[in-house]
Design a protein around this motif. Structure first.
Motif, PDB file in Angstrom:
ATOM      1  N   ILE A 127       0.845  -1.200   0.000  1.00  0.00           N
ATOM      2  CA  ILE A 127       0.000   0.000   0.000  1.00  0.00           C
ATOM      3  C   ILE A 127       0.882   1.252   0.000  1.00  0.00           C
ATOM      4  O   ILE A 127       1.434   1.634   1.029  1.00  0.00           O
ATOM      5  N   PRO A 128       1.041   1.882  -1.176  1.00  0.00           N
ATOM      6  CA  PRO A 128       1.846   3.098  -1.238  1.00  0.00           C
ATOM      7  C   PRO A 128       1.114   4.274  -0.569  1.00  0.00           C
ATOM      8  O   PRO A 128      -0.059   4.519  -0.844  1.00  0.00           O
ATOM      9  N   ALA A 129       1.816   4.938   0.318  1.00  0.00           N
ATOM     10  CA  ALA A 129       1.218   6.100   1.002  1.00  0.00           C
ATOM     11  C   ALA A 129       2.300   7.153   1.220  1.00  0.00           C
ATOM     12  O   ALA A 129       2.400   7.744   2.290  1.00  0.00           O
ATOM     13  N   ALA A 130       3.147   7.334   0.207  1.00  0.00           N
ATOM     14  CA  ALA A 130       4.292   8.225   0.381  1.00  0.00           C
ATOM     15  C   ALA A 130       4.246   9.424  -0.565  1.00  0.00           C
ATOM     16  O   ALA A 130       5.218  10.162  -0.677  1.00  0.00           O
ATOM     17  N   GLY A 131       3.110   9.605  -1.224  1.00  0.00           N
ATOM     18  CA  GLY A 131       2.997  10.740  -2.151  1.00  0.00           C
ATOM     19  C   GLY A 131       2.942  12.055  -1.391  1.00  0.00           C
ATOM     20  O   GLY A 131       2.711  12.082  -0.174  1.00  0.00           O
ATOM     21  N   LEU A 132       3.148  13.147  -2.102  1.00  0.00           N
ATOM     22  CA  LEU A 132       3.140  14.457  -1.450  1.00  0.00           C
ATOM     23  C   LEU A 132       1.731  14.916  -1.085  1.00  0.00           C
ATOM     24  O   LEU A 132       1.552  15.726  -0.188  1.00  0.00           O
ATOM     25  N   GLY A 133       0.740  14.420  -1.801  1.00  0.00           N
ATOM     26  CA  GLY A 133      -0.637  14.795  -1.495  1.00  0.00           C
ATOM     27  C   GLY A 133      -0.890  16.289  -1.654  1.00  0.00           C
ATOM     28  O   GLY A 133      -1.573  16.911  -0.838  1.00  0.00           O
ATOM     29  N   THR A 134      -0.346  16.866  -2.722  1.00  0.00           N
ATOM     30  CA  THR A 134      -0.416  18.337  -2.864  1.00  0.00           C
ATOM     31  C   THR A 134      -1.847  18.858  -2.981  1.00  0.00           C
ATOM     32  O   THR A 134      -2.128  19.980  -2.595  1.00  0.00           O
ATOM     33  N   ARG A 135      -2.747  18.003  -3.503  1.00  0.00           N
ATOM     34  CA  ARG A 135      -4.134  18.473  -3.645  1.00  0.00           C
ATOM     35  C   ARG A 135      -4.793  18.659  -2.285  1.00  0.00           C
ATOM     36  O   ARG A 135      -5.853  19.267  -2.187  1.00  0.00           O
ATOM     37  N   PHE A 136      -4.187  18.120  -1.247  1.00  0.00           N
ATOM     38  CA  PHE A 136      -4.817  18.183   0.072  1.00  0.00           C
ATOM     39  C   PHE A 136      -4.040  19.033   1.067  1.00  0.00           C
ATOM     40  O   PHE A 136      -4.222  18.921   2.272  1.00  0.00           O
ATOM     41  N   LEU A 137      -3.173  19.912   0.547  1.00  0.00           N
ATOM     42  CA  LEU A 137      -2.469  20.813   1.451  1.00  0.00           C
ATOM     43  C   LEU A 137      -3.429  21.865   1.994  1.00  0.00           C
ATOM     44  O   LEU A 137      -4.364  22.239   1.297  1.00  0.00           O
ATOM     45  N   PRO A 138      -3.304  22.336   3.224  1.00  0.00           N
ATOM     46  CA  PRO A 138      -2.219  22.029   4.144  1.00  0.00           C
ATOM     47  C   PRO A 138      -2.446  20.785   5.004  1.00  0.00           C
ATOM     48  O   PRO A 138      -1.573  20.415   5.781  1.00  0.00           O
ATOM     49  N   ALA A 139      -3.616  20.109   4.863  1.00  0.00           N
ATOM     50  CA  ALA A 139      -3.872  18.956   5.736  1.00  0.00           C
ATOM     51  C   ALA A 139      -2.794  17.890   5.601  1.00  0.00           C
ATOM     52  O   ALA A 139      -2.475  17.194   6.563  1.00  0.00           O
ATOM     53  N   SER A 140      -2.215  17.790   4.400  1.00  0.00           N
ATOM     54  CA  SER A 140      -1.241  16.730   4.145  1.00  0.00           C
ATOM     55  C   SER A 140       0.200  17.187   4.370  1.00  0.00           C
ATOM     56  O   SER A 140       1.134  16.510   3.969  1.00  0.00           O
ATOM     57  N   LYS A 141       0.357  18.334   5.036  1.00  0.00           N
ATOM     58  CA  LYS A 141       1.719  18.849   5.228  1.00  0.00           C
ATOM     59  C   LYS A 141       2.538  17.950   6.166  1.00  0.00           C
ATOM     60  O   LYS A 141       3.660  17.575   5.850  1.00  0.00           O
ATOM     61  N   ALA A 142       1.968  17.603   7.309  1.00  0.00           N
ATOM     62  CA  ALA A 142       2.727  16.828   8.300  1.00  0.00           C
ATOM     63  C   ALA A 142       2.145  15.447   8.530  1.00  0.00           C
ATOM     64  O   ALA A 142       2.655  14.683   9.335  1.00  0.00           O
ATOM     65  N   SER A 143       1.055  15.151   7.837  1.00  0.00           N
ATOM     66  CA  SER A 143       0.412  13.850   8.007  1.00  0.00           C
ATOM     67  C   SER A 143      -0.066  13.410   6.634  1.00  0.00           C
ATOM     68  O   SER A 143      -0.568  14.228   5.872  1.00  0.00           O
ATOM     69  N   PRO A 144       0.122  12.147   6.267  1.00  0.00           N
ATOM     70  CA  PRO A 144      -0.251  11.760   4.902  1.00  0.00           C
ATOM     71  C   PRO A 144      -1.756  11.842   4.675  1.00  0.00           C
ATOM     72  O   PRO A 144      -2.542  11.631   5.610  1.00  0.00           O
ATOM     73  N   LYS A 145      -2.145  12.142   3.433  1.00  0.00           N
ATOM     74  CA  LYS A 145      -3.580  12.241   3.138  1.00  0.00           C
ATOM     75  C   LYS A 145      -4.283  10.914   3.412  1.00  0.00           C
ATOM     76  O   LYS A 145      -5.474  10.878   3.672  1.00  0.00           O
ATOM     77  N   SER A 165       6.394  -1.965   7.254  1.00  0.00           N
ATOM     78  CA  SER A 165       6.503  -0.733   6.480  1.00  0.00           C
ATOM     79  C   SER A 165       7.930  -0.533   6.002  1.00  0.00           C
ATOM     80  O   SER A 165       8.885  -1.067   6.580  1.00  0.00           O
ATOM     81  N   VAL A 166       8.024   0.184   4.920  1.00  0.00           N
ATOM     82  CA  VAL A 166       9.333   0.533   4.375  1.00  0.00           C
ATOM     83  C   VAL A 166       9.219   1.979   3.898  1.00  0.00           C
ATOM     84  O   VAL A 166       8.145   2.436   3.535  1.00  0.00           O
ATOM     85  N   ARG A 167      10.331   2.673   3.983  1.00  0.00           N
ATOM     86  CA  ARG A 167      10.262   4.094   3.675  1.00  0.00           C
ATOM     87  C   ARG A 167      10.740   4.386   2.250  1.00  0.00           C
ATOM     88  O   ARG A 167      11.792   3.881   1.831  1.00  0.00           O
ATOM     89  N   GLN A 168       9.961   5.185   1.552  1.00  0.00           N
ATOM     90  CA  GLN A 168      10.397   5.694   0.248  1.00  0.00           C
ATOM     91  C   GLN A 168      11.070   7.035   0.539  1.00  0.00           C
ATOM     92  O   GLN A 168      10.393   8.001   0.900  1.00  0.00           O
ATOM     93  N   GLY A 169      12.385   7.071   0.426  1.00  0.00           N
ATOM     94  CA  GLY A 169      13.139   8.256   0.852  1.00  0.00           C
ATOM     95  C   GLY A 169      12.654   9.539   0.202  1.00  0.00           C
ATOM     96  O   GLY A 169      12.538  10.572   0.852  1.00  0.00           O
ATOM     97  N   GLN A 170      12.362   9.446  -1.069  1.00  0.00           N
ATOM     98  CA  GLN A 170      11.919  10.634  -1.813  1.00  0.00           C
ATOM     99  C   GLN A 170      10.727  10.241  -2.660  1.00  0.00           C
ATOM    100  O   GLN A 170      10.728   9.136  -3.223  1.00  0.00           O
ATOM    101  N   PRO A 171       9.721  11.092  -2.770  1.00  0.00           N
ATOM    102  CA  PRO A 171       8.551  10.712  -3.576  1.00  0.00           C
ATOM    103  C   PRO A 171       8.850  10.809  -5.074  1.00  0.00           C
ATOM    104  O   PRO A 171       8.542  11.805  -5.712  1.00  0.00           O
ATOM    105  N   LYS A 172       9.471   9.746  -5.613  1.00  0.00           N
ATOM    106  CA  LYS A 172       9.879   9.786  -7.023  1.00  0.00           C
ATOM    107  C   LYS A 172       8.838   9.169  -7.939  1.00  0.00           C
ATOM    108  O   LYS A 172       9.149   8.799  -9.070  1.00  0.00           O
ATOM    109  N   GLY A 173       7.641   8.946  -7.418  1.00  0.00           N
ATOM    110  CA  GLY A 173       6.580   8.421  -8.264  1.00  0.00           C
ATOM    111  C   GLY A 173       6.069   7.070  -7.777  1.00  0.00           C
ATOM    112  O   GLY A 173       6.744   6.374  -7.012  1.00  0.00           O
TER     113      GLY A 173
END
Ligand code: UTP
Length: 302
Positions: free
Chosen positions: A13-31, A105-113
């Motif tokens: 389950i990928p949950a590492a996107g920036l979630g820009t459409r949901f800013l500022p709610a997604s600033k510090a917590s994933p959408k 869980s595993v971390r995607q260091g950078q949201p590269k897609g």
């Protein structure tokens, strides 16, 4: 060497996107942690995976890893307090989220897609087919999709994606496919794929939604996939390679889904989803529907 198992057991389950459409709610917590009524969106997705028998779940987390991980772990302090207060109903609710599945869980260091996020699952998945469920894309539990996809994968091998039919003018918001029919209703063979095409270049109005069953060969393809649309490593680009391939994990089929789907990564869809699911609930539904009736009447009056 023993042959690779063909049963799908693991969900990613990928949950590492920036979630820009949901800013500022997604600033510090994933959408994916946004509440849909009183449960985070991603919990619905983990529950869906477990219902389909996929009880090994790998979350791909980003910068706000803690909130997601903590949600699927025990919270001993909270549980002890609820137990001491005799609040067994809430205690059961709190324990539910840590007991649904074995969650890693595993971390995607950078949201590269999305393609890159899926590649982060390679070591955990190994050489077996696996499911990918997007953590902000909800399928109504009354409608069947994942088990149908698992059946199709078992029968036909390769990879299986989920499709919906969308109004042609909205196809540029989705990954899109060209298809050929099969002898099974609602199962299509994918002949081409393109990520977010311009309306006049789209090969169909079949859009890809957030459920995939992938052959493990996808990892090798992803390792070689160059950044595509938006500078991101696109899962669609890698899937297209498998769709064009005979054997060696090749072949992609699509299951046409006609049920209820909620894209909670989009603000308007999110609001609709919360209202819809809240109004259908046994506990909240009656007073909430009464409120809605009065509220909507104020629009008519003005
Ligand atoms: P989206 O296309 O919704 O992108 O990702 P996004 O960045 O999350 O959101 P917006 O468009 O900026 O608002 C689809 C899924 O893929 C995951 C997201 O978390 C979401 O579940 N994803 C995307 C990753 O895990 N990593 C990425 O690098 C990109």
């Amino acid at each position: 060497m023993p042959s690779a198992p063909v049963t799908v057991r693991k969900a990613v389950i990928p949950a590492a996107g920036l979630g820009t459409r949901f800013l500022p709610a997604s600033k510090a917590s994933p959408k994916e942690m946004l509440p849909v009524v009183d449960k985070p969106a991603i919990q619905y997705v983990v529950e869906e995976a477990a219902r389909a028998g996929l009880d090994d779940v790998l979350l791909i987390t980003g910068r706000s890893k803690r909130a997601v991980e903590d949600h699927f772990d025990h919270n001993w302090e909270l549980e002890a307090t609820l137990e001491a207060n005799g609040d067994l109903e809430r205690l059961a609710i709190v324990r539910e989220s840590s007991d649904i599945a074995t969650v890693h869980s595993v971390r995607q260091g950078q949201p590269k897609g999305l393609g890159h996020a899926v590649l982060c699952a390679a070591a955990h998945v190994g050489h077996e087919p696996f499911a990918v469920l997007l953590g902000d894309d909800l399928i109504d539990e009354r409608d069947e999709l994942l088990t149908t996809m698992i059946d199709v994968q078992r029968q036909r091998g390769g990879s299986v994606i989920a499709l919906i039919e969308v109004p042609p003018e909205t196809i540029s918001m989705y990954g899109c496919v060209a298809v050929a029919p099969t002898d099974t209703p609602n199962v299509l063979r994918i002949t081409d794929m393109v990520e977010k095409p311009a309306v006049d270049e789209a090969p169909s109005n079949y859009a890809i939604i957030g459920r995939y069953l992938l052959a493990p060969e996808i990892f090798d393809v992803l390792r070689k996939t160059q950044p595509g649309r938006g500078g991101e490593i696109q899962l669609t680009d890698a899937l297209k390679v498998l769709a064009d391939r005979d054997g060696d994990g090749g072949g992609v089929h699509g299951v046409l889904f006609r049920g209820r789907r909620y894209d909670t990564g989009d603000r308007l869809e999110y609001l609709r989803t919360v209202v819809l699911l809240a109004s259908e609930r046994d506990d909240l539904g009656p007073p909430f529907r009464a409120f809605l009736r009065d509220f909507v009447a104020t629009f008519d009056a003005s």
